[in-house]
Write an enzyme that holds these catalytic residues in place. Structure first.
Site, PDB file in Angstrom:
ATOM      1  N   LYS A  11     -18.874 -16.653  75.644  1.00 21.65           N
ATOM      2  CA  LYS A  11     -18.994 -17.399  76.902  1.00 21.65           C
ATOM      3  C   LYS A  11     -17.677 -17.404  77.685  1.00 21.65           C
ATOM      4  O   LYS A  11     -16.614 -17.054  77.144  1.00 21.65           O
ATOM      5  CB  LYS A  11     -19.463 -18.827  76.590  1.00 21.65           C
ATOM      6  CG  LYS A  11     -20.888 -18.891  76.030  1.00 21.65           C
ATOM      7  CD  LYS A  11     -21.368 -20.339  75.881  1.00 21.65           C
ATOM      8  CE  LYS A  11     -22.787 -20.407  75.355  1.00 21.65           C
ATOM      9  NZ  LYS A  11     -23.269 -21.821  75.250  1.00 21.65           N
ATOM     10  N   TYR A  51     -31.434 -19.299  81.025  1.00 19.49           N
ATOM     11  CA  TYR A  51     -31.526 -20.661  80.493  1.00 19.49           C
ATOM     12  C   TYR A  51     -32.734 -21.418  81.059  1.00 19.49           C
ATOM     13  O   TYR A  51     -32.750 -22.648  81.048  1.00 19.49           O
ATOM     14  CB  TYR A  51     -30.237 -21.426  80.771  1.00 19.49           C
ATOM     15  CG  TYR A  51     -29.118 -21.134  79.782  1.00 19.49           C
ATOM     16  CD1 TYR A  51     -29.291 -21.354  78.411  1.00 19.49           C
ATOM     17  CD2 TYR A  51     -27.886 -20.666  80.208  1.00 19.49           C
ATOM     18  CE1 TYR A  51     -28.280 -21.102  77.507  1.00 19.49           C
ATOM     19  CE2 TYR A  51     -26.853 -20.402  79.309  1.00 19.49           C
ATOM     20  CZ  TYR A  51     -27.063 -20.631  77.957  1.00 19.49           C
ATOM     21  OH  TYR A  51     -26.056 -20.386  77.048  1.00 19.49           O
ATOM     22  N   ASN A 114     -18.791 -24.041  74.722  1.00 13.37           N
ATOM     23  CA  ASN A 114     -18.760 -23.922  73.260  1.00 13.37           C
ATOM     24  C   ASN A 114     -18.686 -22.466  72.775  1.00 13.37           C
ATOM     25  O   ASN A 114     -19.109 -22.137  71.672  1.00 13.37           O
ATOM     26  CB  ASN A 114     -19.934 -24.678  72.643  1.00 13.37           C
ATOM     27  CG  ASN A 114     -21.278 -24.175  73.120  1.00 13.37           C
ATOM     28  OD1 ASN A 114     -21.360 -23.192  73.861  1.00 13.37           O
ATOM     29  ND2 ASN A 114     -22.340 -24.823  72.695  1.00 13.37           N
ATOM     30  N   HIS A 117     -23.027 -18.057  72.392  1.00 12.24           N
ATOM     31  CA  HIS A 117     -24.474 -18.249  72.365  1.00 12.24           C
ATOM     32  C   HIS A 117     -25.052 -17.374  71.272  1.00 12.24           C
ATOM     33  O   HIS A 117     -24.589 -16.252  71.056  1.00 12.24           O
ATOM     34  CB  HIS A 117     -25.113 -17.835  73.701  1.00 12.24           C
ATOM     35  CG  HIS A 117     -26.610 -17.671  73.607  1.00 12.24           C
ATOM     36  ND1 HIS A 117     -27.475 -18.732  73.747  1.00 12.24           N
ATOM     37  CD2 HIS A 117     -27.379 -16.585  73.326  1.00 12.24           C
ATOM     38  CE1 HIS A 117     -28.727 -18.290  73.569  1.00 12.24           C
ATOM     39  NE2 HIS A 117     -28.688 -16.999  73.312  1.00 12.24           N
ATOM     40  N   GLU A 128     -34.301 -12.066  74.792  1.00 21.77           N
ATOM     41  CA  GLU A 128     -32.947 -12.143  75.340  1.00 21.77           C
ATOM     42  C   GLU A 128     -32.269 -10.765  75.340  1.00 21.77           C
ATOM     43  O   GLU A 128     -31.551 -10.422  76.289  1.00 21.77           O
ATOM     44  CB  GLU A 128     -32.133 -13.176  74.551  1.00 21.77           C
ATOM     45  CG  GLU A 128     -32.664 -14.594  74.774  1.00 21.77           C
ATOM     46  CD  GLU A 128     -31.983 -15.650  73.922  1.00 21.77           C
ATOM     47  OE1 GLU A 128     -31.115 -15.317  73.087  1.00 21.77           O
ATOM     48  OE2 GLU A 128     -32.329 -16.836  74.093  1.00 21.77           O
TER      49      GLU A 128
HETATM   50  P1  ADP Z   1     -27.433 -23.742  71.304  1.00 22.73           P
HETATM   51  O1  ADP Z   1     -26.540 -22.927  72.220  1.00 22.73           O
HETATM   52  O2  ADP Z   1     -26.686 -24.258  70.102  1.00 22.73           O
HETATM   53  O3  ADP Z   1     -28.719 -23.026  70.932  1.00 22.73           O
HETATM   54  P2  ADP Z   1     -28.996 -25.322  73.201  1.00 22.73           P
HETATM   55  O4  ADP Z   1     -29.928 -24.164  73.271  1.00 22.73           O
HETATM   56  O5  ADP Z   1     -29.581 -26.675  72.916  1.00 22.73           O
HETATM   57  O6  ADP Z   1     -27.838 -25.064  72.127  1.00 22.73           O
HETATM   58  O7  ADP Z   1     -28.204 -25.456  74.579  1.00 22.73           O
HETATM   59  C1  ADP Z   1     -27.795 -24.310  75.290  1.00 22.73           C
HETATM   60  C2  ADP Z   1     -26.392 -24.527  75.784  1.00 22.73           C
HETATM   61  O8  ADP Z   1     -26.389 -25.598  76.731  1.00 22.73           O
HETATM   62  C3  ADP Z   1     -25.372 -24.973  74.723  1.00 22.73           C
HETATM   63  O9  ADP Z   1     -24.841 -23.921  73.960  1.00 22.73           O
HETATM   64  C4  ADP Z   1     -24.301 -25.629  75.583  1.00 22.73           C
HETATM   65  O10 ADP Z   1     -23.482 -24.665  76.244  1.00 22.73           O
HETATM   66  C5  ADP Z   1     -25.173 -26.335  76.633  1.00 22.73           C
HETATM   67  N1  ADP Z   1     -25.504 -27.718  76.240  1.00 22.73           N
HETATM   68  C6  ADP Z   1     -26.381 -28.109  75.278  1.00 22.73           C
HETATM   69  N2  ADP Z   1     -26.445 -29.452  75.193  1.00 22.73           N
HETATM   70  C7  ADP Z   1     -25.586 -29.928  76.133  1.00 22.73           C
HETATM   71  C8  ADP Z   1     -25.208 -31.253  76.565  1.00 22.73           C
HETATM   72  N3  ADP Z   1     -25.714 -32.347  75.989  1.00 22.73           N
HETATM   73  N4  ADP Z   1     -24.271 -31.344  77.555  1.00 22.73           N
HETATM   74  C9  ADP Z   1     -23.765 -30.250  78.160  1.00 22.73           C
HETATM   75  N5  ADP Z   1     -24.091 -28.980  77.812  1.00 22.73           N
HETATM   76  C10 ADP Z   1     -24.991 -28.820  76.809  1.00 22.73           C
HETATM   77 MG    MG Z   2     -30.254 -22.413  72.211  1.00 25.40          MG
END
Ligand code: ADP
Ligand code: MG
Length: 140
Positions: A11, A51, A114, A117, A128
């Site tokens: 990212k 997304y 974070n 992905h 994807e």
């Molecule tokens: P993951 O990436 O672990 O599969 P999700 O699919 O739930 O997690 O969420 C997609 C992305 O959205 C996350 O990696 C993060 O960048 C962002 N995200 C998820 N939850 C939050 C939140 N509560 N606040 C801000 N950004 C979030």
């Molecule tokens: Mg996810």
């Protein structure tokens, strides 16, 4: 177990800090092979489409803005049970909850920024991968 493929994104928070190599090494050390990779600047439309499942979440607009705030590296990873192997080395979404030694524990700046992905199922991995790569761009 079978050799499968998953989809990964390094990212913008990570490319900005020059962590492409460090994160790729952690993926490789976890037994995953990079069978396709390219550095791209996502458009707003691409990020919104990618997304779309999160479109109703309160963080959606911020997430899209973050994902287009700089270049990303999209990758196809191959290995034994690749989806799980990738998610294990990536760690929990919130770095505060991520295990020691994971990518997110080591590098993430926040729950949003974070660093990585990873697809959450074989079905979504196929969707994807096809969103970003043509079949001939993947060389296993
Ligand atoms: P993951 O990436 O672990 O599969 P999700 O699919 O739930 O997690 O969420 C997609 C992305 O959205 C996350 O990696 C993060 O960048 C962002 N995200 C998820 N939850 C939050 C939140 N509560 N606040 C801000 N950004 C979030
Ligand atoms: Mg996810």
């Amino acid at each position: 177990m079978a050799v499968t493929r998953t989809f990964s994104i390094i990212k913008p928070d990570a490319t900005r800090r020059n962590l492409t190599g460090a994160i790729t090494k952690m993926l490789e050390d976890a037994g995953l092979r990079v069978v396709a990779s390219k550095r791209i600047q996502m458009t707003k439309e691409q990020a919104e489409g990618f997304y779309a499942v999160h479109a109703e979440r309160p963080f959606f607009n911020d997430l899209v803005s973050f994902m287009i705030s700089g270049p990303v590296v999209v990758q196809v990873l191959e290995g034994e049970d690749a989806v799980k192997a990738n998610r294990d080395v990536m760690g929990a979404t919130n770095p505060a909850d991520a295990a020691e030694g994971t990518i997110r524990k080591t590098f993430a700046e926040s729950i949003e920024a974070n660093s990585a992905h990873g697809s959450d199922s074989d079905e979504n991995a196929a969707i994807e991968i096809a969103y970003f790569f043509k079949p001939e761009e993947i060389v296993g």
